[in-house]
Design a protein around this motif. Structure first.
Motif, PDB file in Angstrom:
ATOM      1  N   ASN A   1       0.830  -1.211   0.000  1.00  0.00           N
ATOM      2  CA  ASN A   1       0.000   0.000   0.000  1.00  0.00           C
ATOM      3  C   ASN A   1       0.862   1.258   0.000  1.00  0.00           C
ATOM      4  OD1 ASN A   1      -2.562  -1.082  -0.141  1.00  0.00           O
ATOM      5  ND2 ASN A   1      -2.733  -1.327   2.064  1.00  0.00           N
ATOM      6  N   LEU A   2       1.927   1.246   0.787  1.00  0.00           N
ATOM      7  CA  LEU A   2       2.846   2.386   0.771  1.00  0.00           C
ATOM      8  C   LEU A   2       3.441   2.577  -0.614  1.00  0.00           C
ATOM      9  CD1 LEU A   2       4.863   2.092   4.113  1.00  0.00           C
ATOM     10  CD2 LEU A   2       3.100   3.757   3.531  1.00  0.00           C
ATOM     11  N   SER A   3       3.799   1.468  -1.230  1.00  0.00           N
ATOM     12  CA  SER A   3       4.343   1.506  -2.582  1.00  0.00           C
ATOM     13  C   SER A   3       3.338   2.105  -3.563  1.00  0.00           C
ATOM     14  CB  SER A   3       4.719   0.083  -3.013  1.00  0.00           C
ATOM     15  OG  SER A   3       4.816  -0.038  -4.392  1.00  0.00           O
ATOM     16  N   MET A   4       2.056   1.752  -3.403  1.00  0.00           N
ATOM     17  CA  MET A   4       1.034   2.274  -4.314  1.00  0.00           C
ATOM     18  C   MET A   4       0.764   3.750  -4.073  1.00  0.00           C
ATOM     19  SD  MET A   4      -1.689  -0.745  -4.907  1.00  0.00           S
ATOM     20  CE  MET A   4      -1.266  -2.104  -3.825  1.00  0.00           C
ATOM     21  N   ASN A   5       0.972   4.216  -2.835  1.00  0.00           N
ATOM     22  CA  ASN A   5       0.838   5.653  -2.581  1.00  0.00           C
ATOM     23  C   ASN A   5       1.956   6.415  -3.277  1.00  0.00           C
ATOM     24  OD1 ASN A   5      -1.464   5.416  -1.039  1.00  0.00           O
ATOM     25  ND2 ASN A   5      -0.344   5.263   0.876  1.00  0.00           N
ATOM     26  N   ALA A   6       3.157   5.846  -3.258  1.00  0.00           N
ATOM     27  CA  ALA A   6       4.306   6.495  -3.886  1.00  0.00           C
ATOM     28  C   ALA A   6       4.251   6.370  -5.406  1.00  0.00           C
ATOM     29  CB  ALA A   6       5.601   5.889  -3.360  1.00  0.00           C
ATOM     30  N   LYS A   7       3.830   5.211  -5.887  1.00  0.00           N
ATOM     31  CA  LYS A   7       3.766   4.960  -7.327  1.00  0.00           C
ATOM     32  C   LYS A   7       2.465   4.222  -7.628  1.00  0.00           C
ATOM     33  CE  LYS A   7       6.317   3.064 -11.176  1.00  0.00           C
ATOM     34  NZ  LYS A   7       7.358   2.132 -11.596  1.00  0.00           N
ATOM     35  N   PRO A   8       1.388   4.971  -7.911  1.00  0.00           N
ATOM     36  CA  PRO A   8       0.074   4.353  -8.136  1.00  0.00           C
ATOM     37  C   PRO A   8       0.077   3.408  -9.339  1.00  0.00           C
ATOM     38  CG  PRO A   8      -0.121   6.732  -7.892  1.00  0.00           C
ATOM     39  CD  PRO A   8       1.339   6.415  -7.987  1.00  0.00           C
ATOM     40  N   LEU A   9      -0.884   2.488  -9.335  1.00  0.00           N
ATOM     41  CA  LEU A   9      -1.033   1.573 -10.456  1.00  0.00           C
ATOM     42  C   LEU A   9      -1.444   2.327 -11.709  1.00  0.00           C
ATOM     43  CD1 LEU A   9      -2.983  -1.286  -8.642  1.00  0.00           C
ATOM     44  CD2 LEU A   9      -0.557  -1.242  -9.227  1.00  0.00           C
ATOM     45  N   ARG A  10      -2.216   3.365 -11.537  1.00  0.00           N
ATOM     46  CA  ARG A  10      -2.696   4.197 -12.652  1.00  0.00           C
ATOM     47  C   ARG A  10      -2.436   5.653 -12.321  1.00  0.00           C
ATOM     48  NH1 ARG A  10      -3.829   0.521 -16.206  1.00  0.00           N
ATOM     49  NH2 ARG A  10      -5.441  -0.960 -15.755  1.00  0.00           N
ATOM     50  N   LYS A  11      -2.247   6.454 -13.348  1.00  0.00           N
ATOM     51  CA  LYS A  11      -2.053   7.890 -13.124  1.00  0.00           C
ATOM     52  C   LYS A  11      -3.322   8.521 -12.582  1.00  0.00           C
ATOM     53  CE  LYS A  11       1.500   8.468 -16.596  1.00  0.00           C
ATOM     54  NZ  LYS A  11       1.876   9.054 -17.865  1.00  0.00           N
ATOM     55  N   LYS A  12      -4.455   8.032 -13.078  1.00  0.00           N
ATOM     56  CA  LYS A  12      -5.741   8.568 -12.662  1.00  0.00           C
ATOM     57  C   LYS A  12      -6.535   7.444 -11.996  1.00  0.00           C
ATOM     58  CE  LYS A  12      -9.890  10.562 -14.705  1.00  0.00           C
ATOM     59  NZ  LYS A  12     -10.576  10.869 -15.944  1.00  0.00           N
ATOM     60  N   ALA A  13      -7.069   7.698 -10.823  1.00  0.00           N
ATOM     61  CA  ALA A  13      -7.836   6.674 -10.109  1.00  0.00           C
ATOM     62  C   ALA A  13      -9.079   6.300 -10.912  1.00  0.00           C
ATOM     63  CB  ALA A  13      -8.227   7.173  -8.737  1.00  0.00           C
ATOM     64  N   SER A  14      -9.384   5.036 -10.947  1.00  0.00           N
ATOM     65  CA  SER A  14     -10.547   4.549 -11.663  1.00  0.00           C
ATOM     66  C   SER A  14     -11.762   4.542 -10.745  1.00  0.00           C
ATOM     67  CB  SER A  14     -10.288   3.133 -12.186  1.00  0.00           C
ATOM     68  OG  SER A  14     -11.468   2.608 -12.754  1.00  0.00           O
TER      69      SER A  14
END
Length: 75
Positions: A57-70
């Protein structure tokens, strides 16, 4: 048989969500302790799994899976 446009849209939506879920699971699987057979007490596995999820989760905060949240993830 041919799919209707409604069925195609449904499949497209499910595919987008599935892709994001699989990418998130992939982030958790980066940790070696979750890739192999667990050889310790069960309670330690539960703690280790939670720590790996927290780090993912910390990783996803730093580097999201997508640029724009779906918006699909919030249905």
């Amino acid at each position: 048989s041919t799919l209707t446009s409604e069925q195609k849209n449904y499949n497209f939506t499910i595919g987008k969500v599935r892709c994001q879920v699989e990418q998130a699971i992939g982030r958790v699987k980066i940790f070696g302790c979750l890739k192999s057979v667990w050889r310790h007490e069960y309670w330690r596995h539960a703690i280790s799994f939670r720590v790996c999820c927290f780090l993912a989760n910390l990783s996803m905060n730093a580097k999201p899976l997508r640029k724009k949240a779906s918006h699909l993830l919030y249905l």
